[in-house]
Design an enzyme around this catalytic site. Structure first.
Site, mmCIF file in Angstrom:
data_model
loop_
_atom_site.group_PDB
_atom_site.id
_atom_site.type_symbol
_atom_site.label_atom_id
_atom_site.label_comp_id
_atom_site.label_asym_id
_atom_site.label_seq_id
_atom_site.Cartn_x
_atom_site.Cartn_y
_atom_site.Cartn_z
ATOM 1 C CG ASP A 32 -14.298 17.276 4.406
ATOM 2 O OD1 ASP A 32 -14.108 16.167 4.937
ATOM 3 O OD2 ASP A 32 -14.229 17.480 3.174
ATOM 4 C CE LYS A 86 -8.524 6.804 1.282
ATOM 5 N NZ LYS A 86 -8.616 5.348 1.352
ATOM 6 C CB SER A 126 0.075 6.276 6.042
ATOM 7 O OG SER A 126 0.071 5.061 5.340
ATOM 8 C CE1 TYR A 151 -0.724 7.047 1.574
ATOM 9 C CE2 TYR A 151 -1.891 9.149 1.560
ATOM 10 C CZ TYR A 151 -1.576 7.946 2.183
ATOM 11 O OH TYR A 151 -2.111 7.657 3.404
ATOM 12 C CE LYS A 155 -1.131 10.868 4.886
ATOM 13 N NZ LYS A 155 -1.961 11.860 5.633
ATOM 14 C CE1 TYR A 178 -5.193 7.750 9.568
ATOM 15 C CE2 TYR A 178 -4.326 7.405 11.773
ATOM 16 C CZ TYR A 178 -5.011 8.181 10.872
ATOM 17 O OH TYR A 178 -5.528 9.393 11.249
ATOM 18 C CG ASP A 299 0.527 -3.753 -3.997
ATOM 19 O OD1 ASP A 299 -0.176 -4.461 -4.723
ATOM 20 O OD2 ASP A 299 0.084 -2.799 -3.335
HETATM 21 C C1 WQD Z 1 -3.971 -4.043 0.205
HETATM 22 C C2 WQD Z 1 -3.535 -5.323 -0.482
HETATM 23 C C3 WQD Z 1 -3.060 -5.096 -2.815
HETATM 24 C C4 WQD Z 1 -7.084 -4.226 -4.185
HETATM 25 C C5 WQD Z 1 -2.833 1.877 0.855
HETATM 26 C C6 WQD Z 1 -1.961 3.001 1.351
HETATM 27 C C7 WQD Z 1 -2.153 3.165 2.825
HETATM 28 C C8 WQD Z 1 -3.600 3.418 3.079
HETATM 29 C C9 WQD Z 1 -4.412 2.226 2.599
HETATM 30 C C10 WQD Z 1 -4.568 5.606 3.073
HETATM 31 C C11 WQD Z 1 -2.394 -5.113 -1.464
HETATM 32 C C12 WQD Z 1 -4.248 -6.032 -2.584
HETATM 33 C C13 WQD Z 1 -6.011 -4.515 -3.354
HETATM 34 C C14 WQD Z 1 -7.490 -5.180 -5.158
HETATM 35 C C15 WQD Z 1 -5.760 -6.654 -4.402
HETATM 36 N N1 WQD Z 1 -3.982 4.599 2.403
HETATM 37 N N2 WQD Z 1 -5.378 -5.708 -3.469
HETATM 38 N N3 WQD Z 1 -6.819 -6.377 -5.227
HETATM 39 O O1 WQD Z 1 -1.983 -0.465 -0.760
HETATM 40 O O2 WQD Z 1 -1.843 -1.731 1.465
HETATM 41 O O3 WQD Z 1 -2.403 0.679 1.450
HETATM 42 O O4 WQD Z 1 -4.170 2.107 1.197
HETATM 43 O O5 WQD Z 1 -4.868 5.667 4.208
HETATM 44 O O6 WQD Z 1 -1.403 4.263 3.275
HETATM 45 O O7 WQD Z 1 -0.618 2.671 1.130
HETATM 46 O O8 WQD Z 1 -4.061 -0.937 0.613
HETATM 47 O O9 WQD Z 1 -6.201 -2.042 0.218
HETATM 48 O O10 WQD Z 1 -5.018 -0.913 -1.745
HETATM 49 O O11 WQD Z 1 -4.135 -3.052 -0.811
HETATM 50 O O12 WQD Z 1 -5.155 -7.742 -4.496
HETATM 51 O O13 WQD Z 1 -8.465 -4.985 -5.959
HETATM 52 O O14 WQD Z 1 -4.638 -5.814 -1.250
HETATM 53 O O15 WQD Z 1 -2.221 -5.619 -3.837
HETATM 54 O O16 WQD Z 1 -1.523 -6.229 -1.406
HETATM 55 P P1 WQD Z 1 -2.476 -0.688 0.621
HETATM 56 P P2 WQD Z 1 -4.935 -1.703 -0.477
#
Ligand code: WQD
Length: 351
Positions: A32, A86, A126, A151, A155, A178, A299
């Site tokens: 790492d 990521k 992912s 991103y 993947k 995941y 999203d």
């Molecule tokens: C989840 C939901 C947002 C923040 C991404 C990658 C995935 C993995 C995880 C790496 C969505 C909503 C979020 C906020 C919100 N990446 N949200 N307010 O986008 O599903 O997944 O991250 O491992 O591969 O695609 O995760 O947690 O960013 O969002 O409303 O302040 O929460 O709109 O609907 P996401 P997230």
């Protein structure tokens, strides 16, 4: 004891997986470069397992430095590859950074796998590879759609590179998709360490609750879902970690074939963003300051897993639900805050 090389071992999922692998009897080395992590989590691993894990501070994009690790460690039985950038939003702004970092590192690693004939390879993928699925829950056969970000493309491309590699090399490969990793080890000795302002929902919630962030913006409540906010399948990082150990054991038992196996790692339950916010308030008793804001570009509206294949073929049974995810994430955030206060008191000579 079989030795496993874990790339990204100082990271969130990597560190939790190292704990699970050690508890299952494996010997671990980590690679790492700490560009997005710190060796702090190695201390937490040692407290939990009693084992000191050696980390090679190497950038996998440097082939010679990567190769040197294999020269020094002739007994690597398998590799679990987490190391990658990521952040979805950052990848949109800096696509070349993501394609170079995530793909050059993978190719360098696979060159070593090929040369040193490493028999087992587990890849961190992912659910983002599914894009916006037409039907949910998604199975491993749900067709990939155009990714929503560079991103996501890294993947998808990473999976394809590995599939083609496995066809002509005697290396058994598994791709683990995941869903939304969240939560922290129940001991609160390891957890997620966002480098800058967090993008993901759960760390945004816990940082808002502890006062590091002013509040939460829910990105849209006008989607076609039960309460208008997006749906996600949150999977506890310790459940995710154990799936990697099971996947490595699965590979070590099976005959090496040119086919690459894919597994969805989600709980199979979807919760909306607003349900997640309210569940946090219920579980912790902490009221959150949140407001509804505009949708976030890219999203996915709703996604959660059909995880039958991982259950049946890996014997994987997720142990933690959403309430455990949120309570362990909160316990970790509180521990971080205590440590920061202690650190600043020491710095100004108060104790
Ligand atoms: C989840 C939901 C947002 C923040 C991404 C990658 C995935 C993995 C995880 C790496 C969505 C909503 C979020 C906020 C919100 N990446 N949200 N307010 O986008 O599903 O997944 O991250 O491992 O591969 O695609 O995760 O947690 O960013 O969002 O409303 O302040 O929460 O709109 O609907 P996401 P997230």
């Amino acid at each position: 004891m079989k030795k496993i090389l874990v790339t990204g071992g100082c990271g969130y999922i990597g560190s939790h997986t190292i704990v699970d692998l050690i508890e299952d009897g494996f010997e671990i080395i980590s690679v790492d470069n700490n560009s997005r992590s710190s060796e702090q989590l190695l201390k937490g691993i040692e407290k939990i397992t009693g084992k000191k894990v050696k980390n090679y501070k190497v950038d996998l994009c440097d082939f010679n430095d990567t190769n040197a690790i294999f020269v020094e460690n002739e007994d690597i039985a398998g590799i679990i590859h987490f190391a990658a950038y990521k952040a979805v939003g950052e990848s949109v702004e800096k696509p070349l950074l993501y394609f170079e970092n995530n793909l050059v590192s993978l190719i360098n690693l696979l060159k070593c796998v090929e040369f040193y004939k490493i028999p087992y390879f587990v890849f961190s993928s992912s659910c983002t590879v599914y894009g916006n699925p037409d039907h949910i829950p998604v199975t491993e056969n749900t067709p990939m759609k155009p990714a929503e970000s560079p991103y996501g493309y890294t993947k998808q491309m990473g999976e394809q590179i590995i599939e083609q590699f496995a066809k002509v090399n005697k290396t058994a490969c598994v791709l683990l998709r995941y869903f939304n990793p969240a939560g922290a080890h129940p001991s609160a000795l390891i957890g997620e360490l966002p480098i800058d302002k967090p993008q993901n929902l759960v760390p945004v919630i816990t940082q808002s609750a502890i006062g590091k962030l002013p509040g939460i913006t829910v990105f849209g409540d006008d989607y076609d879902t039960r309460d208008g906010s997006c749906i996600r399948d949150f999977i506890h990082v310790s459940d995710l970690a154990h799936a990697h150990t099971l996947a490595m054991r699965y590979l070590m038992k099976k005959e090496i074939t040119p086919d690459t196996e894919v597994f969805n790692l989600g709980t199979g339950s979807g919760f909306t963003v607003l349900e997640t916010v309210k569940t946090f308030e219920k579980v912790t008793g902490v009221s959150l300051n949140y407001k509804i804001g505009p949708r976030r570009p890219g999203d996915v509206i709703a996604i959660y897993a059909n995880n039958d294949k991982a259950r049946q073929q890996l014997g994987w049974e997720p142990q933690f639900g959403l309430e455990d995810i949120l309570s362990t994430a909160w316990k970790w955030e509180q521990k971080l805050s205590e440590d920061e206060k202690l650190f600043s008191r020491r710095n100004i000579g108060l104790n």
